[in-house]
Structures are given as structure tokens and as C-alpha cells.
Design a protein around this motif. Structure first.
Motif, mmCIF file in Angstrom:
data_model
loop_
_atom_site.group_PDB
_atom_site.id
_atom_site.type_symbol
_atom_site.label_atom_id
_atom_site.label_comp_id
_atom_site.label_asym_id
_atom_site.label_seq_id
_atom_site.Cartn_x
_atom_site.Cartn_y
_atom_site.Cartn_z
ATOM 1 N N THR A 1 4.735 -5.312 10.978
ATOM 2 C CA THR A 1 5.482 -6.471 11.452
ATOM 3 C C THR A 1 6.989 -6.268 11.406
ATOM 4 O O THR A 1 7.739 -7.136 11.863
ATOM 5 C CB THR A 1 5.141 -7.720 10.619
ATOM 6 N N PHE A 2 7.438 -5.161 10.877
ATOM 7 C CA PHE A 2 8.851 -4.881 10.694
ATOM 8 C C PHE A 2 9.399 -4.124 11.888
ATOM 9 O O PHE A 2 8.793 -3.135 12.321
ATOM 10 C CB PHE A 2 9.031 -4.077 9.406
ATOM 11 N N PRO A 3 10.567 -4.538 12.392
ATOM 12 C CA PRO A 3 11.392 -5.676 11.978
ATOM 13 C C PRO A 3 11.232 -6.916 12.858
ATOM 14 O O PRO A 3 11.942 -7.894 12.651
ATOM 15 C CB PRO A 3 12.796 -5.110 12.144
ATOM 16 N N GLU A 4 10.300 -6.867 13.814
ATOM 17 C CA GLU A 4 10.222 -7.902 14.850
ATOM 18 C C GLU A 4 9.985 -9.295 14.284
ATOM 19 O O GLU A 4 10.504 -10.279 14.820
ATOM 20 C CB GLU A 4 9.122 -7.571 15.857
ATOM 21 N N PHE A 5 9.198 -9.411 13.220
ATOM 22 C CA PHE A 5 8.820 -10.727 12.708
ATOM 23 C C PHE A 5 9.491 -11.039 11.379
ATOM 24 O O PHE A 5 8.894 -11.652 10.492
ATOM 25 C CB PHE A 5 7.304 -10.830 12.620
ATOM 26 N N TRP A 6 10.733 -10.632 11.267
ATOM 27 C CA TRP A 6 11.585 -10.951 10.127
ATOM 28 C C TRP A 6 12.820 -11.662 10.667
ATOM 29 O O TRP A 6 13.858 -11.030 10.898
ATOM 30 C CB TRP A 6 11.983 -9.686 9.367
ATOM 31 N N PRO A 7 12.719 -12.974 10.877
ATOM 32 C CA PRO A 7 13.804 -13.692 11.583
ATOM 33 C C PRO A 7 15.112 -13.798 10.818
ATOM 34 O O PRO A 7 16.157 -13.960 11.439
ATOM 35 C CB PRO A 7 13.193 -15.071 11.848
ATOM 36 N N ASP B 1 0.811 -1.212 0.000
ATOM 37 C CA ASP B 1 0.000 0.000 0.000
ATOM 38 C C ASP B 1 0.846 1.265 0.000
ATOM 39 O O ASP B 1 0.305 2.372 -0.032
ATOM 40 C CB ASP B 1 -0.933 0.020 1.202
ATOM 41 N N GLY B 2 2.164 1.112 0.060
ATOM 42 C CA GLY B 2 3.052 2.251 0.055
ATOM 43 C C GLY B 2 3.406 2.801 1.417
ATOM 44 O O GLY B 2 4.160 3.776 1.504
ATOM 45 N N ALA B 3 2.874 2.206 2.477
ATOM 46 C CA ALA B 3 3.235 2.646 3.817
ATOM 47 C C ALA B 3 4.699 2.323 4.089
ATOM 48 O O ALA B 3 5.203 1.287 3.662
ATOM 49 C CB ALA B 3 2.341 1.984 4.852
ATOM 50 N N THR B 4 5.374 3.198 4.806
ATOM 51 C CA THR B 4 6.791 3.022 5.090
ATOM 52 C C THR B 4 7.061 3.067 6.580
ATOM 53 O O THR B 4 6.278 3.606 7.360
ATOM 54 C CB THR B 4 7.638 4.094 4.390
ATOM 55 N N LYS B 5 8.187 2.499 6.953
ATOM 56 C CA LYS B 5 8.630 2.497 8.332
ATOM 57 C C LYS B 5 10.147 2.526 8.351
ATOM 58 O O LYS B 5 10.790 1.837 7.562
ATOM 59 C CB LYS B 5 8.106 1.261 9.067
ATOM 60 N N TYR B 6 10.722 3.315 9.247
ATOM 61 C CA TYR B 6 12.159 3.498 9.308
ATOM 62 C C TYR B 6 12.676 3.304 10.714
ATOM 63 O O TYR B 6 11.993 3.601 11.703
ATOM 64 C CB TYR B 6 12.551 4.906 8.854
ATOM 65 N N ALA B 7 13.911 2.827 10.793
ATOM 66 C CA ALA B 7 14.606 2.837 12.067
ATOM 67 C C ALA B 7 14.894 4.274 12.468
ATOM 68 O O ALA B 7 15.154 5.133 11.618
ATOM 69 C CB ALA B 7 15.908 2.046 11.966
ATOM 70 N N ASP B 8 14.847 4.544 13.761
ATOM 71 C CA ASP B 8 15.105 5.898 14.233
ATOM 72 C C ASP B 8 16.486 6.397 13.805
ATOM 73 O O ASP B 8 16.674 7.593 13.566
ATOM 74 C CB ASP B 8 14.984 5.958 15.752
ATOM 75 N N SER B 9 17.433 5.488 13.691
ATOM 76 C CA SER B 9 18.797 5.862 13.364
ATOM 77 C C SER B 9 18.957 6.402 11.944
ATOM 78 O O SER B 9 19.952 7.069 11.647
ATOM 79 C CB SER B 9 19.737 4.671 13.568
#
Length: 129
Positions: free
Chosen positions: A105-111, A54-62
Motif C-alpha cells: 500500500t506504500f506510498p499510494e494509500f498514506w494520505p 513480516d519484514g518486507a521492504t519497499k523503496y523509492a527508486d531514487s
């Protein structure tokens, strides 16, 4: 199965920029969440950025405010634009895909590459000095 191939890594000076690309092939009709991870020697793998169907994004704070994840119209390539690079950004960068996934689910459920149902590339090295 999906195959992911990363490119665009290299060596840059502090403050420089790089654009990583991840070329995907073998996709099914499933909506994929695409992500970038990185890992430096002796350190844990870190989720950098993700983008879902859907184009939603998520980034690490760093990396927030410095890195941008995007994809092409066909969804065959995902990019990571990296600006204002710092020495601490030095790592091997990996592209990953999760069929039907969401950025929630990122990044917790990406083993990792060993997991079934997710796909990982072989990585591209980024060195900042």
C-alpha cells in the motif's frame, strides 16, 4: 494511540551518511507497517521506504541501493540508514505507521498526518550540501 518521535537528522556533505531513528510508543497488538517519507520546501511529499510486520521492504527508486530501512527486535524503533547522500536528499524526513498495513500500500494509500488510523511523527531535517 501511537506516538512517533524521529531523531538523527543533521547536515552532511555530499557522499556522507546519516542514520535516522523513529522511536514508537503506545503500540497495540496490531502489526504495523512503518515508513519514512520526506518533503522538501515547495515539493510534494515523497515515500522513501517502508517495512511491514513480516519484514518486507519497499523503496523509492531514487534511494534504492543507498538507503536501508530496518527495525529492532521489539518493533519499537525503526531506522533509516542513508548512505551516499546527495543534495537532492535534502528534506524533512517523517516517520509514519499504518496498523495492519503492508508495503504493497506504500506510498499510494498514506494520505498524510491528517488521516485517521495512521500515525505520523513531527519530522527531522536532513540537509546535504
Amino acid at each position: 494511540d501511537v506516538q512517533l518521535v524521529e531523531s538523527g537528522g543533521g547536515s552532511v556533505q555530499t557522499g556522507g551518511s546519516l542514520r535516522l531513528s523513529c522511536a514508537a510508543s503506545g503500540y497495540t497488538s496490531s502489526p504495523y507497517c512503518m515508513a519514512w517519507f520526506r518533503q522538501a520546501p515547495g515539493k510534494e511529499r515523497e515515500g522513501v521506504a517502508a517495512i511491514d510486520s513480516d519484514g518486507a521492504t519497499k523503496y523509492a527508486d531514487s534511494v534504492k541501493g543507498r538507503f536501508t530501512i530496518s527495525k529492532d527486535n521489539a518493533g519499537n524503533t525503526v531506522y533509516l540508514q542513508m548512505n551516499s547522500l546527495k543534495p537532492e536528499d535534502t528534506a524533512m524526513y517523517y516517520c509514519a505507521a499504518d496498523p495492519g498495513g503492508r508495503v504493497d500500500t506504500f506510498p499510494e494509500f498514506w494520505p498524510g498526518p491528517e488521516a485517521l488510523g495512521q500515525y505520523w511523527g513531527q519530522g527531522t531535517q536532513v540537509t546535504v550540501s
